[in-house]
Design an enzyme around this catalytic site. Structure first.
Site, PDB file in Angstrom:
ATOM      1  N   LYS A   1     -12.799   0.057   5.857  1.00  0.00           N
ATOM      2  CA  LYS A   1     -12.955  -0.780   4.484  1.00  0.00           C
ATOM      3  C   LYS A   1     -14.237  -1.817   4.650  1.00  0.00           C
ATOM      4  O   LYS A   1     -14.867  -1.632   3.785  1.00  0.00           O
ATOM      5  CB  LYS A   1     -11.696  -1.430   4.324  1.00  0.00           C
ATOM      6  CG  LYS A   1     -10.400  -0.656   4.378  1.00  0.00           C
ATOM      7  CD  LYS A   1     -10.480   0.412   3.225  1.00  0.00           C
ATOM      8  CE  LYS A   1      -9.225   1.331   3.063  1.00  0.00           C
ATOM      9  NZ  LYS A   1      -9.288   2.328   2.161  1.00  0.00           N
TER      10      LYS A   1
ATOM     11  N   TYR B   1       1.017  -1.201  -0.142  1.00  0.00           N
ATOM     12  CA  TYR B   1       0.154   0.112  -0.085  1.00  0.00           C
ATOM     13  C   TYR B   1       0.757   1.443   0.039  1.00  0.00           C
ATOM     14  O   TYR B   1       1.847   1.418   0.845  1.00  0.00           O
ATOM     15  CB  TYR B   1      -0.901  -0.126   1.191  1.00  0.00           C
ATOM     16  CG  TYR B   1      -1.557   1.303   1.539  1.00  0.00           C
ATOM     17  CD1 TYR B   1      -2.383   1.952   0.648  1.00  0.00           C
ATOM     18  CD2 TYR B   1      -1.355   1.831   2.859  1.00  0.00           C
ATOM     19  CE1 TYR B   1      -3.084   3.158   1.124  1.00  0.00           C
ATOM     20  CE2 TYR B   1      -2.123   2.969   3.245  1.00  0.00           C
ATOM     21  CZ  TYR B   1      -2.851   3.668   2.339  1.00  0.00           C
ATOM     22  OH  TYR B   1      -3.595   4.412   2.772  1.00  0.00           O
TER      23      TYR B   1
ATOM     24  N   ILE C   1      -7.096  -4.979   7.859  1.00  0.00           N
ATOM     25  CA  ILE C   1      -8.108  -4.088   7.725  1.00  0.00           C
ATOM     26  C   ILE C   1      -9.226  -4.476   6.695  1.00  0.00           C
ATOM     27  O   ILE C   1     -10.297  -4.023   6.817  1.00  0.00           O
ATOM     28  CB  ILE C   1      -7.727  -2.504   7.302  1.00  0.00           C
ATOM     29  CG1 ILE C   1      -6.998  -2.198   6.111  1.00  0.00           C
ATOM     30  CG2 ILE C   1      -7.038  -2.093   8.460  1.00  0.00           C
ATOM     31  CD1 ILE C   1      -6.926  -1.211   5.575  1.00  0.00           C
TER      32      ILE C   1
ATOM     33  N   ASP D   1      -1.449  -5.943   9.342  1.00  0.00           N
ATOM     34  CA  ASP D   1      -2.625  -5.112   9.022  1.00  0.00           C
ATOM     35  C   ASP D   1      -3.851  -5.883   8.248  1.00  0.00           C
ATOM     36  O   ASP D   1      -3.738  -6.479   7.366  1.00  0.00           O
ATOM     37  CB  ASP D   1      -2.124  -3.961   8.002  1.00  0.00           C
ATOM     38  CG  ASP D   1      -3.260  -2.862   7.709  1.00  0.00           C
ATOM     39  OD1 ASP D   1      -4.283  -3.179   7.876  1.00  0.00           O
ATOM     40  OD2 ASP D   1      -2.663  -1.851   7.605  1.00  0.00           O
TER      41      ASP D   1
END
Length: 462
Positions: free
Chosen positions: A296, A172, A259, A257
């Site tokens: 998200k 990302y 999410i 992570d």
């Protein structure tokens, strides 16, 4: 230094820090901080440049039908009606309109631990997403203003300026900002390749670790995204096991992570690092930390609700203290606590959202197939990792950026080039499909097909 002019009576300062007034260099320039002068924010990346191009010429079906369609924003709008329906029903039964006590309690609450009801609801939602296979202690949840803040707080807590995290590529683009900009911490890429579908390998981890050692950089941890952004795939349990083994062997931290954990829409099933720890009776758990957000899976980026979950007591304590700089409003917590405390709603939303994301993904993949475009087979997230390398004039980063510019300005589509995600193989692009209506997605696919046909005519295969 470029020429600078007086702006509203004030001396304008350029990126290089050289202040000028009326074209003349100021005799006594005012010094700025390291952060002010740093170029590690990453704002000059094509990832952010595409957003700016969209902002200047946004598509609107009525007002601007030839404008740029935003396909570079990982936003979930496919299940927004479910949230609106639940929040509306919740609002009608709320005593805010008739009772002052609840309003007063919420308005005056300022404990940075966060509302206990909300942390319990967050823990329950995270458990439901993982099929109830693991439990989360609400007292270990640290609330933050989005996942950006959660990742930065963890970075401040785990590493000092000049030290580094290993981050598998492609990753990302916002991590360049979240991890590096204000903390002074470095990122050492773990290069993953298309030849094995960008799988994280022990060899790639070792190579990155040695590279850091050769540069005399201390590695403090590994940061992974699972499911992956931008790949749109989950990390296999065996790979997670290997990554955790590597972290234990090197005595470093592991940040996962997660999410997009509630946005897994088809097999293989999502495995959280929490499940790996559970299978090991939580041995070595003090080095593991999980990041989550409601931006998200729940599609609420504007609410700025993030969370970090750590198995390390000192990290929980430190991050909670630092969260004073990125609190979630008590009104937001109260509103969402009511919604997420409803177990029937949680389970219904997760199931319906996954079904709708799968439908969107299939529409998109079938559409690009008609244009002769291939992609990595995805099973999660709000985007697809597509392969446009056959359209490159040269198999280089420069060739990829040229193609990206053409897509942006000719096809009027904002997509994210792989190089902005530090992908080693040119020609890959991340394309989002969940942040628009069915009609807009259909138009976007038509534009993609027309663009590919035009490229083939301009550059026919030999």
């Amino acid at each position: 230094m470029g020429q600078e002019m007086l702006v509203n009576g004030f001396c304008k300062v350029d990126k290089d820090g050289g202040p000028r007034t009326n074209g003349k260099i100021c005799k006594n320039p005012v010094g700025l901080s390291r952060i002010s002068m740093s170029d590690t924010h990453g704002e000059d990346s094509p990832y952010f440049a595409g957003w700016k191009a969209y902002d200047q010429d946004p598509y609107d079906a009525v007002k601007n039908p030839s404008g740029v369609i935003q396909m570079g924003l990982a936003e979930n709008q496919v299940s927004f009606d479910l949230l609106e329906e639940q929040l509306f029903a919740q609002g009608k039964s709320s005593n805010w309109g008739s009772g002052i006590s609840n309003f007063r309690e919420t308005a005056l609450f300022q404990d940075y631990h966060g509302l206990q009801d909300f942390r319990q609801a967050m823990a329950a939602f995270m458990e439901d997403i993982r099929g109830g296979r693991v439990k989360f202690d609400p007292d270990r949840i640290v609330l933050t203003a989005g996942a950006t803040a959660a990742n930065e707080l963890l970075t401040f807590s785990l590493a000092d300026p000049g030290e580094a995290f290993l981050v598998p590529t492609p990753y990302y683009p916002g991590f360049d900002r979240d991890i590096r900009w204000r903390t002074g911490v470095k990122i050492v890429p773990v290069h993953c390749e298309s030849s094995n579908n960008f799988t994280i390998t022990r060899e790639a981890l070792e190579n990155a670790y040695r590279e850091a050692e050769d540069m005399s950089i201390t590695v403090k941890g590994i940061l992974i995204t699972n499911p992956s952004n931008p790949l749109g795939i989950t990390i296999q349990k065996s790979v997670l096991e290997e990554i955790l083994d590597f972290a234990v062997e090197k005595n470093i931290h592991l940040i996962s992570d997660e999410i997009y954990s509630g946005s897994v829409f088809q097999e293989p099933e999502f495995t959280s690092v929490a499940e790996v720890l559970s299978s090991r009776d939580y041995q070595g758990c003090e080095r593991v930390h999980i990041v989550y957000s409601l931006s998200k899976d729940l599609g609420l980026p504007g609410f700025r609700v993030g969370a970090l979950y750590s198995y390390n007591n000192r990290v929980v304590e430190t991050c909670r203290r630092m969260s004073s700089f990125s609190l979630v409003s008590s009104q937001t917590q109260s509103l969402l606590a009511s919604m997420l405390s409803n177990s029937k709603f949680r389970k219904s939303y997760i199931e319906t959202n996954r079904k709708r994301l799968k439908e969107r993904y299939e529409i998109f993949v079938n559409g690009i197939k008609k244009a002769g475009i291939g992609c990595l087979k995805g099973n999660a997230g709000l985007f697809c990792w597509i392969n446009l390398s056959p359209l490159l004039k040269t198999q280089t980063r420069e060739g990829e950026i040229d193609l990206w510019n053409s897509i942006l300005h000719e096809a009027k589509l904002n997509v994210s080039p792989g190089s902005s995600c530090h992908c080693s193989d040119p020609g890959w692009f991340r394309v989002c499909f969940a942040n628009m209506s069915h009609q807009t997605l259909k138009l976007a696919l038509n534009r993609i097909q027309a663009f590919v046909e035009k490229q083939k005519l301009k550059h026919p295969s030999p």
